[in-house]
Write an enzyme that holds these catalytic residues in place. Structure first.
Site, short mmCIF file in Angstrom:
data_model
loop_
_atom_site.label_atom_id
_atom_site.label_comp_id
_atom_site.label_asym_id
_atom_site.label_seq_id
_atom_site.Cartn_x
_atom_site.Cartn_y
_atom_site.Cartn_z
N TRP B 112 -4.91 36.66 24.60
CA TRP B 112 -3.96 36.94 25.67
C TRP B 112 -4.32 38.20 26.45
CZ3 TRP B 112 -1.73 32.95 27.35
CH2 TRP B 112 -1.39 31.91 26.47
N ASP B 191 2.23 43.91 26.60
CA ASP B 191 2.74 42.55 26.49
C ASP B 191 3.30 42.39 25.08
OD1 ASP B 191 3.15 39.85 26.13
OD2 ASP B 191 1.09 39.24 26.57
N LYS B 215 9.29 32.99 22.34
CA LYS B 215 8.83 33.02 20.96
C LYS B 215 9.91 33.55 20.03
CE LYS B 215 4.11 33.17 22.52
NZ LYS B 215 3.67 31.83 22.15
#
Lengths: 387, 387
Positions: B112, B191, B215
């Site tokens: 990511w 993030d 999530k």
């Protein structure tokens, strides 16, 4: 689960959805297909999630008779995000074809097309306002769609990437009753956020159609896009930058999204599922031919009731030929009368009737989920109020 | 409504949510506060919708002890959209301060952060990779977070807008156990999509924190952003363009979003409501201090069970110091053994255990909603399988 209160809701969006759709969606949020998990809790790349994407595409393809020349896809977005996405993607398509940065023509007939044109300008597009409804209006308001003979001039296929318009202006209550004719070779782009799937559309005439789903077909969180496949060809990022064409953030890059079947990033599958359910219901009920008859009939009788009132009661704001079937806007003459109208309507179970905060007045939204029963009840109240 | 099947679900996202949250959300989708309409069907600017925004902000402020120097807001977005949004907004903040286009430092420790760095490069940022976990690894994989002493060099406050990192890498299973120390005057951007609200965080150290909610705290469709208020100051669009800084599409322009209390465009209020409910539950259960204890305990016992297996059964992929508490990744040695592990787990009601399609193997996701009961059941299976 049932709704404990009965509401006849005429809000402009996010708006009412069919109760059976909402109930099914709620069940599927708790548990989907007996798997022990809800539809909001599974991977967007799992088989049931991909099936939601494919079913929704298929439903829309059937409803709008989308030709094979066009692709349907979904984005985590709404109308305002698409104002920008149109710029990035249509300039890129044009650059691929013409090797240069294209201009753009905008038909400005209300708040939303105005905002779209402003965003294009902000992002560096040479925007040509082909028509401005407010400037053309005797009242200085977006209260009609000027006749096509008065528009212009358009750009040419040689220098103009697209012509943009908003098919229905939610705030101002004007709606196109025809598809604008644009110069050959220039792509037509339409924002159909507030009237998508309320009538038949000849998709073949369009380069691109987009719609935030939260008025007619879903809850907020997803935009539907239909694009001519040939427009998915684009130059490299380096070529675009050299031409001073801004790059889309990757989530708004249509070729990337299409290549990944709308699943490049995490699509809100639950929100899309609501669209899947409303489109399934539309198909079951006879498709857009049937829906168009219903939408038109409801709108016609609402306007008839308002037109039939004695003069001095209502002030219908929009020229007859440009009246929206989806958002019926008017003011009530006399100080405090609007509040009386709204309060008494509310007491009778009818809500969502205030006009947009920017224009005031009354606004009746007549989306697909607004029942004939609700419309008839409102007509009774309009008649009583005006008699 | 009840879930008919019992599932012990360990999927990596969109992921399991507390059953009581999902049930309440489903009820509120059908009818909200007895108003006859569901929460997906009302205007995002109506009082109940604005209350959802304010409540969620307040819950997050309490949970993370967000100081008054920082602002919390929400976007119709997820992590991938924020990769781009960070670029637009942090370069703009830096340009306001320094009068020039800043560079950016990226700590690349997994899939990511790699994608985020690639997006920044694509959008024209001069990206300095301060550390690359894959290149630093003996195995050529993102299997550890290199020691800070080996990083560098960082840019300086004079030329660098921000340092970016991903606090937990969902695909690779590495997580920071500390907040990286960056040069004074350079903003730290994190993030936290996959570990947000699983532990306490000193927000004051950050210029910006973002998280897609799907999530740990919600269903897909919304991103939470926490930004230092001083970073909301930006040059004019003309100044930005002159500095070759790309303009954000208006929906990703943080100052515009904040000025409108996250309601510049249509925020998916229903999706945000799910975040409101999970954060309310976290507060009720003792806040992040309590949640952190639970998250750590569940992760520790899972790793302990895997570590206790005889050698030759499991291959734990991540260096101990860099192990993620949220995503526990390993392979099973021996042809066909992984499929046996997955199939038998499924037969015992445990699903969502396949590794990411890009890396394979097994991945146990240990988000807030994964119960201790589920973890214990899985540990039993790990012990039995490896004995």
């Amino acid at each position: 689960m049932v709704r404990t209160a009965t509401t006849h809701y005429f809000g402009a969006g996010p708006a009412l959805l069919p109760t059976e759709v909402i109930k099914k969606a709620a069940e599927d949020l708790v548990e989907y297909q007996g798997c022990g998990l809800g539809l909001g809790e599974i991977s967007h790349r799992s088989a049931p999630a991909v099936a939601v994407v494919n079913t929704t595409k298929s439903n829309i393809k059937q409803l709008l008779h989308v030709p094979d020349t066009h692709e349907i896809f979904f984005l985590q977005s709404g109308g305002t995000g698409e104002f920008s996405a149109v710029v990035y993607n249509l300039l890129a398509s044009f650059a691929k074809k013409a090797g240069k940065k294209g201009k753009a023509d905008y038909l400005v007939t209300g708040t939303w097309s105005q905002k779209a044109a402003e965003e294009a300008k902000r992002l560096g597009v040479d925007v040509n306002i082909v028509v401005n409804g407010k400037k053309a209006s005797a009242n200085g308001k977006y209260d009609f769609i000027p006749e096509p003979e008065t528009w212009g001039p358009f750009g040419t296929a040689d220098d103009t990437a697209y012509v943009y318009y908003c098919d229905n202006e939610t705030v101002n209550g004007v709606e196109f009753s025809y598809v604008p004719i644009v110069p050959e070779g220039v792509e037509l782009v339409a924002d159909m956020s507030s009237n998508i799937l309320s009538r038949e559309v000849d998709v073949s005439k369009f380069g691109l159609i987009f719609a935030g789903v939260q008025k007619n077909i879903g809850i907020a969180g997803v935009a539907v896009v239909i694009i001519k496949k040939s427009l998915l060809d684009k130059p490299t990022d380096e070529e675009l930058t050299a031409l001073k064409i801004p790059l889309a953030p990757i989530v708004f890059d249509f070729p990337t999204v299409v290549k990944n079947n709308s699943l490049y990033n995490t699509l809100p599958i639950f929100n899309l599922h609501v669209v899947s359910l409303t489109t399934e219901l539309l198909l079951k009920n006879g498709g857009l031919k049937a829906q168009e008859l219903i939408s038109n009939r409801k709108a016609e009788k609402l306007y008839a009731a308002l037109d039939a009132a004695p003069s001095g009661v209502f002030n219908l704001l929009v020229e007859k030929k440009s009246r929206s079937r989806m958002n019926i806007v008017f003011t009530i003459i006399g100080e405090g009368k609007e509040q009386v109208f709204l309060n008494d309507a509310k007491a009778k179970g009818m809500t969502g009737l205030s006009g947009h905060r920017s224009v005031g007045g009354i606004r009746i939204s007549n989306y697909n989920a607004v029942s004939e029963e609700s419309v008839d009840l409102l007509i009774d109240w309009i008649k009583k109020f005006s008699s």
